[in-house]
Write a protein that holds these residues in place. Structure first.
Motif, PDB file in Angstrom:
ATOM      1  N   ALA A 120     -11.612  -6.760 -27.040  1.00  0.00           N
ATOM      2  CA  ALA A 120     -12.886  -6.104 -26.963  1.00  0.00           C
ATOM      3  C   ALA A 120     -13.629  -6.076 -28.303  1.00  0.00           C
ATOM      4  N   ARG A 121     -12.350  -6.309 -29.066  1.00  0.00           N
ATOM      5  CA  ARG A 121     -13.286  -6.435 -31.107  1.00  0.00           C
ATOM      6  C   ARG A 121     -13.341  -7.829 -31.252  1.00  0.00           C
ATOM      7  N   LEU A 122     -13.646  -8.523 -29.976  1.00  0.00           N
ATOM      8  CA  LEU A 122     -14.046 -10.007 -30.249  1.00  0.00           C
ATOM      9  C   LEU A 122     -15.412  -9.833 -30.080  1.00  0.00           C
ATOM     10  N   VAL A 123     -16.335  -8.498 -29.150  1.00  0.00           N
ATOM     11  CA  VAL A 123     -17.319  -9.212 -29.006  1.00  0.00           C
ATOM     12  C   VAL A 123     -17.827  -8.126 -30.254  1.00  0.00           C
ATOM     13  N   LEU A 124     -17.326  -6.831 -30.131  1.00  0.00           N
ATOM     14  CA  LEU A 124     -17.960  -6.378 -31.649  1.00  0.00           C
ATOM     15  C   LEU A 124     -17.834  -7.394 -32.729  1.00  0.00           C
ATOM     16  N   MET A 127     -18.329 -11.016 -32.965  1.00  0.00           N
ATOM     17  CA  MET A 127     -19.540 -11.520 -32.384  1.00  0.00           C
ATOM     18  C   MET A 127     -20.944 -10.794 -32.987  1.00  0.00           C
ATOM     19  N   TYR A 128     -21.308  -9.724 -32.583  1.00  0.00           N
ATOM     20  CA  TYR A 128     -22.381  -8.681 -32.839  1.00  0.00           C
ATOM     21  C   TYR A 128     -22.336  -8.818 -34.395  1.00  0.00           C
ATOM     22  N   ALA A 129     -21.161  -8.670 -35.741  1.00  0.00           N
ATOM     23  CA  ALA A 129     -21.105  -8.003 -36.462  1.00  0.00           C
ATOM     24  C   ALA A 129     -21.826  -9.593 -37.387  1.00  0.00           C
ATOM     25  N   GLU A 130     -20.960 -10.345 -37.094  1.00  0.00           N
ATOM     26  CA  GLU A 130     -21.618 -11.424 -37.502  1.00  0.00           C
ATOM     27  C   GLU A 130     -23.062 -12.228 -37.509  1.00  0.00           C
ATOM     28  N   ASN A 131     -23.962 -11.339 -37.173  1.00  0.00           N
ATOM     29  CA  ASN A 131     -25.488 -11.550 -37.202  1.00  0.00           C
ATOM     30  C   ASN A 131     -25.917  -9.921 -37.327  1.00  0.00           C
ATOM     31  N   ASP A 143     -20.233   0.394 -41.313  1.00  0.00           N
ATOM     32  CA  ASP A 143     -19.150  -0.227 -40.336  1.00  0.00           C
ATOM     33  C   ASP A 143     -18.708   0.254 -39.035  1.00  0.00           C
ATOM     34  N   ALA A 144     -19.173  -0.793 -38.351  1.00  0.00           N
ATOM     35  CA  ALA A 144     -19.196  -1.724 -37.084  1.00  0.00           C
ATOM     36  C   ALA A 144     -17.647  -1.259 -36.703  1.00  0.00           C
TER      37      ALA A 144
END
Length: 222
Positions: free
Chosen positions: A80-84, A86-90, A166-167
């Protein structure tokens, strides 16, 4: 080309609104033809979520690369952290998309279908890991749903703050509830491998053969 189309689309969405923007408007601003748009995106909705197909593929590959030694609950939380990530990259794009999705019911429905695909990927992995356990399928479904709910709780908290803070900490805190609830301690055995505990109530002073007989009866060995 793909990034240019996404940038053009969101510029127009912010200026005109999602419903008022057409594919023709997007390709005109990007300086390409309609064929180029549909080569990358099947529909206008897909340009709002350009990175989810890649992320879903990354998640599936990550889960497939796991071993039997991995704690399955930890594995799906890490997935699930892979999805996070992705969002945090931009953060700017992610916040813009979050605001847009809240305003457009059709995009919200589309987003829910994307979330469901993530949930299915987690559940499929867990069903394989819990095969042979009592209520293994039920356990897989409940844990997968819980992981997605916890992840989205932390993610949306971060998005509502306009991407400040901090996401990772927010999502880790939420996923911690899932691991505390469903995670197995090291060496925990499947349900079918655990020893049964039988409690027999007998009269004080009963002969030993009677006690043994009652135990055998409780164990179904008569």
């Amino acid at each position: 080309m793909r990034d240019a189309l996404v940038a053009a689309a969101f510029q127009l969405f912010l200026e005109r609104g999602y419903e008022q923007t057409t594919v023709d408007d997007i390709v005109a601003l990007a300086g390409v033809g309609r064929r180029s748009f549909f080569r990358y995106f099947p529909s206008k909705e897909d340009v709002v979520f350009p990175d989810h197909e890649r992320c879903l593929a990354d998640m599936t590959a990550f889960l497939s690369a796991g071993t039997d030694a991995d704690d399955p609950v930890r594995r799906v939380c890490d997935a699930a952290r892979l999805v996070l990530r992705m969002y945090a990259e931009n953060p700017t794009f992610s916040v813009q998309r979050y605001r847009l999705t809240k305003k457009v019911p059709g995009l919200r429905a589309y987003e829910l279908s994307v979330v469901w695909r993530y949930e299915r990927a987690l559940a499929e992995y867990l069903r394989g890991r819990f095969a042979g356990r009592r209520d293994g399928t039920l356990r897989a479904e409940v844990i997968a749903t819980s992981v997605v709910a916890a992840h989205n709780n932390g993610l949306r908290s971060w998005l509502r703050s306009d991407g400040q803070g901090d996401a990772t900490a927010a999502v880790d805190h939420a996923l911690g509830y899932v691991r505390d609830t469903f995670g197995n301690p090291p060496g925990d055995a499947p349900d079918e491998e655990r020893d049964d505990v039988v409690v027999v109530v007998s009269r004080r002073g009963a002969p030993m053969w009677r006690v043994v007989q009652e135990i055998e009866s409780a164990l179904g060995r008569n």
